[in-house]
Design a protein around this motif. Structure first.
Motif, mmCIF file in Angstrom:
data_model
loop_
_atom_site.group_PDB
_atom_site.id
_atom_site.type_symbol
_atom_site.label_atom_id
_atom_site.label_comp_id
_atom_site.label_asym_id
_atom_site.label_seq_id
_atom_site.Cartn_x
_atom_site.Cartn_y
_atom_site.Cartn_z
ATOM 1 N N ALA A 1 57.126 32.420 32.666
ATOM 2 C CA ALA A 1 55.832 31.753 32.513
ATOM 3 C C ALA A 1 55.136 32.219 31.235
ATOM 4 N N ALA A 2 55.308 33.487 30.898
ATOM 5 C CA ALA A 2 54.712 34.002 29.665
ATOM 6 C C ALA A 2 55.397 33.409 28.440
ATOM 7 N N VAL A 3 56.717 33.265 28.500
ATOM 8 C CA VAL A 3 57.478 32.775 27.346
ATOM 9 C C VAL A 3 57.304 31.268 27.159
ATOM 10 N N PHE A 4 57.440 30.517 28.252
ATOM 11 C CA PHE A 4 57.477 29.057 28.134
ATOM 12 C C PHE A 4 56.134 28.376 28.392
ATOM 13 N N LEU A 5 55.285 28.979 29.214
ATOM 14 C CA LEU A 5 53.990 28.372 29.517
ATOM 15 C C LEU A 5 52.846 29.109 28.849
ATOM 16 N N HIS A 6 53.177 30.177 28.113
ATOM 17 C CA HIS A 6 52.184 30.961 27.371
ATOM 18 C C HIS A 6 51.103 31.544 28.282
ATOM 19 N N GLU A 7 51.505 31.902 29.514
ATOM 20 C CA GLU A 7 50.570 32.570 30.401
ATOM 21 C C GLU A 7 50.416 34.021 29.946
ATOM 22 N N PRO A 8 49.211 34.573 30.034
ATOM 23 C CA PRO A 8 48.978 35.934 29.530
ATOM 24 C C PRO A 8 49.773 36.977 30.298
ATOM 25 N N ILE A 9 50.283 37.950 29.568
ATOM 26 C CA ILE A 9 51.035 39.044 30.206
ATOM 27 C C ILE A 9 50.808 40.305 29.375
ATOM 28 N N GLY A 10 50.445 41.389 30.032
ATOM 29 C CA GLY A 10 50.162 42.636 29.335
ATOM 30 C C GLY A 10 51.377 43.548 29.267
ATOM 31 N N TRP A 11 51.204 44.648 28.575
ATOM 32 C CA TRP A 11 52.338 45.570 28.398
ATOM 33 C C TRP A 11 52.756 46.223 29.709
ATOM 34 N N ARG A 12 51.802 46.405 30.630
ATOM 35 C CA ARG A 12 52.158 47.036 31.904
ATOM 36 C C ARG A 12 53.118 46.147 32.707
ATOM 37 N N ARG A 13 52.822 44.853 32.746
ATOM 38 C CA ARG A 13 53.711 43.960 33.495
ATOM 39 C C ARG A 13 55.029 43.764 32.764
ATOM 40 N N LEU A 14 54.998 43.788 31.418
ATOM 41 C CA LEU A 14 56.262 43.730 30.675
ATOM 42 C C LEU A 14 57.126 44.944 30.990
ATOM 43 N N LEU A 15 56.496 46.100 31.077
ATOM 44 C CA LEU A 15 57.230 47.313 31.430
ATOM 45 C C LEU A 15 57.781 47.214 32.851
ATOM 46 N N ALA A 16 56.973 46.660 33.778
ATOM 47 C CA ALA A 16 57.442 46.490 35.162
ATOM 48 C C ALA A 16 58.651 45.563 35.210
ATOM 49 N N ILE A 17 58.632 44.500 34.403
ATOM 50 C CA ILE A 17 59.768 43.573 34.368
ATOM 51 C C ILE A 17 61.009 44.271 33.830
ATOM 52 N N ALA A 18 60.837 45.081 32.782
ATOM 53 C CA ALA A 18 61.980 45.812 32.220
ATOM 54 C C ALA A 18 62.563 46.790 33.231
ATOM 55 N N VAL A 19 61.691 47.489 33.959
ATOM 56 C CA VAL A 19 62.165 48.424 34.981
ATOM 57 C C VAL A 19 62.853 47.660 36.104
ATOM 58 N N GLY A 20 62.268 46.509 36.503
ATOM 59 C CA GLY A 20 62.896 45.689 37.540
ATOM 60 C C GLY A 20 64.269 45.203 37.124
ATOM 61 N N LEU A 21 64.409 44.832 35.848
ATOM 62 C CA LEU A 21 65.721 44.399 35.348
ATOM 63 C C LEU A 21 66.722 45.542 35.397
ATOM 64 N N ALA A 22 66.256 46.752 35.109
ATOM 65 C CA ALA A 22 67.139 47.918 35.228
ATOM 66 C C ALA A 22 67.607 48.084 36.669
ATOM 67 N N GLY A 23 66.708 47.807 37.622
ATOM 68 C CA GLY A 23 67.104 47.863 39.025
ATOM 69 C C GLY A 23 68.159 46.832 39.352
ATOM 70 N N VAL A 24 68.019 45.622 38.797
ATOM 71 C CA VAL A 24 69.035 44.582 39.011
ATOM 72 C C VAL A 24 70.378 45.029 38.450
ATOM 73 N N LEU A 25 70.363 45.674 37.272
ATOM 74 C CA LEU A 25 71.612 46.143 36.674
ATOM 75 C C LEU A 25 72.270 47.215 37.538
ATOM 76 N N LEU A 26 71.469 48.014 38.247
ATOM 77 C CA LEU A 26 72.041 48.984 39.178
ATOM 78 C C LEU A 26 72.776 48.276 40.314
ATOM 79 N N ILE A 27 72.234 47.137 40.741
ATOM 80 C CA ILE A 27 72.855 46.374 41.825
ATOM 81 C C ILE A 27 74.111 45.661 41.338
ATOM 82 N N VAL A 28 73.987 45.011 40.163
ATOM 83 C CA VAL A 28 75.091 44.201 39.642
ATOM 84 C C VAL A 28 76.174 45.061 39.012
ATOM 85 N N ARG A 29 75.754 46.106 38.282
ATOM 86 C CA ARG A 29 76.669 47.037 37.611
ATOM 87 C C ARG A 29 77.701 46.345 36.727
#
Length: 300
Positions: free
Chosen positions: A114-142
């Motif tokens: 939504a931030a990339v394609f709809l230009h909805e506002p997103i702060g650095w804290r939520r960007l960091l949360a998304i990056a950490v969440g993606l790291a969690g997905v990589l732990l699952i997918v490996r």
């Protein structure tokens, strides 16, 4: 002592997530006995018929679509069909809990898209949360690990399809009835599955399998209805985190029905995804920008 509206909303959301997960378990069992597209088609017949009846009773079903909504409805339907086919394909081959853990990344993925394609506002804290969440997905997918297989990629493709579905839903006008969107999605999935049935063929349906298909359709409809109720009676920021009940139920059903339990890395990755998702919900709530269940469950 009567329950507060938030407590009722949390209860309804928990019931909805449990219903969706029972549907998943039923479909996983059914696809061990029936070809995948036959199973999707038969369940689709039941769920579409139920949705049409509900829509007729509510009086919200509309055949005509505003010109401005047609493109978004078509794109949303593509996402719905793609999400269903990829999700159930992955479900057929993956442990229930592992797939459920990957799908918990959806709220974070929708926020980023939504931030990339709809230009909805997103702060650095939520960007960091998304990056950490993606790291969690990589732990699952490996990726690159011995236990990694192509079905994890199919699950991630399902995430992408649902992101498309949810972003196009946000672009629709308020004049588009939700029940019309739901019926169009269910009908499209059913028709697509019918067209693909010849690819795998058709098997006789045993009574036990027919029961599981009926239970799956009933749980699917019940889950969506319960989500609507949950959103109407409770504060979204309070209710939405209870979507993660699905993961707990998936672990229990995966063990009870299929004898499958996630390993330590999968559980660790799931915990990371859930915690970052909950943080994101609460951050949205504090900023007053919580959107109704940031990402609904996959189309299943």
């Amino acid at each position: 002592m009567p329950l507060s509206d938030n407590a009722k909303g949390a209860l309804f959301m928990s019931v909805a997530m449990a219903a969706f997960t029972v549907n998943d378990a039923c479909m996983k069992a059914v696809t061990q006995a029936l070809p995948l597209y036959q199973a999707i088609f038969l369940r689709g017949l039941l769920s579409t018929a139920a949705l049409v009846l509900i829509a007729a009773r509510m009086g919200g079903l509309r055949i005509s679509v505003e010109p401005g909504d047609r493109k978004w409805l078509i794109l949303r339907t593509v996402g719905e069909v793609g999400g269903t086919l990829t999700f159930l394909t992955a479900l057929r081959h993956m442990p229930l809990a592992n797939l459920s853990a990957i799908m918990q990344f959806l709220p974070l993925a929708v926020t980023l898209a939504a931030a990339v394609f709809l230009h909805e506002p997103i702060g650095w804290r939520r960007l960091l949360a998304i990056a950490v969440g993606l790291a969690g997905v990589l732990l699952i997918v490996r990726p690159g690990a011995e236990g990694f297989d192509r079905w994890a990629l199919v699950a991630l493709a399902s995430v992408g399809c649902v992101v498309l579905r949810d972003l196009t839903t946000r672009r629709m006008s308020s004049a588009m009835p939700s029940v019309t969107v739901a019926v169009a999605a269910a009908l499209s999935v059913t028709v697509t599955a019918a067209a693909l049935v010849p690819v795998e063929g058709w098997n006789a349906v045993a009574p036990k399998t027919a029961f599981l298909l009926g239970l799956a359709a009933a749980c699917l409809i019940a889950g969506y209805l319960m989500i609507v109720v949950a959103m109407r009676v409770g504060d979204i920021g309070h209710v939405a985190p209870f979507r993660y009940v699905a993961l707990v139920v998936a672990i229990g059903l995966g063990w009870a029905a299929f004898g499958q339990l996630p390993d330590g890395l999968t559980l660790a990755g799931a915990a990371v995804v859930v915690l970052t998702g909950i943080y994101s919900f609460h951050r949205e709530r504090r900023l007053g920008r919580v959107v109704a269940v940031a990402a609904p469950p996959p189309p299943r």
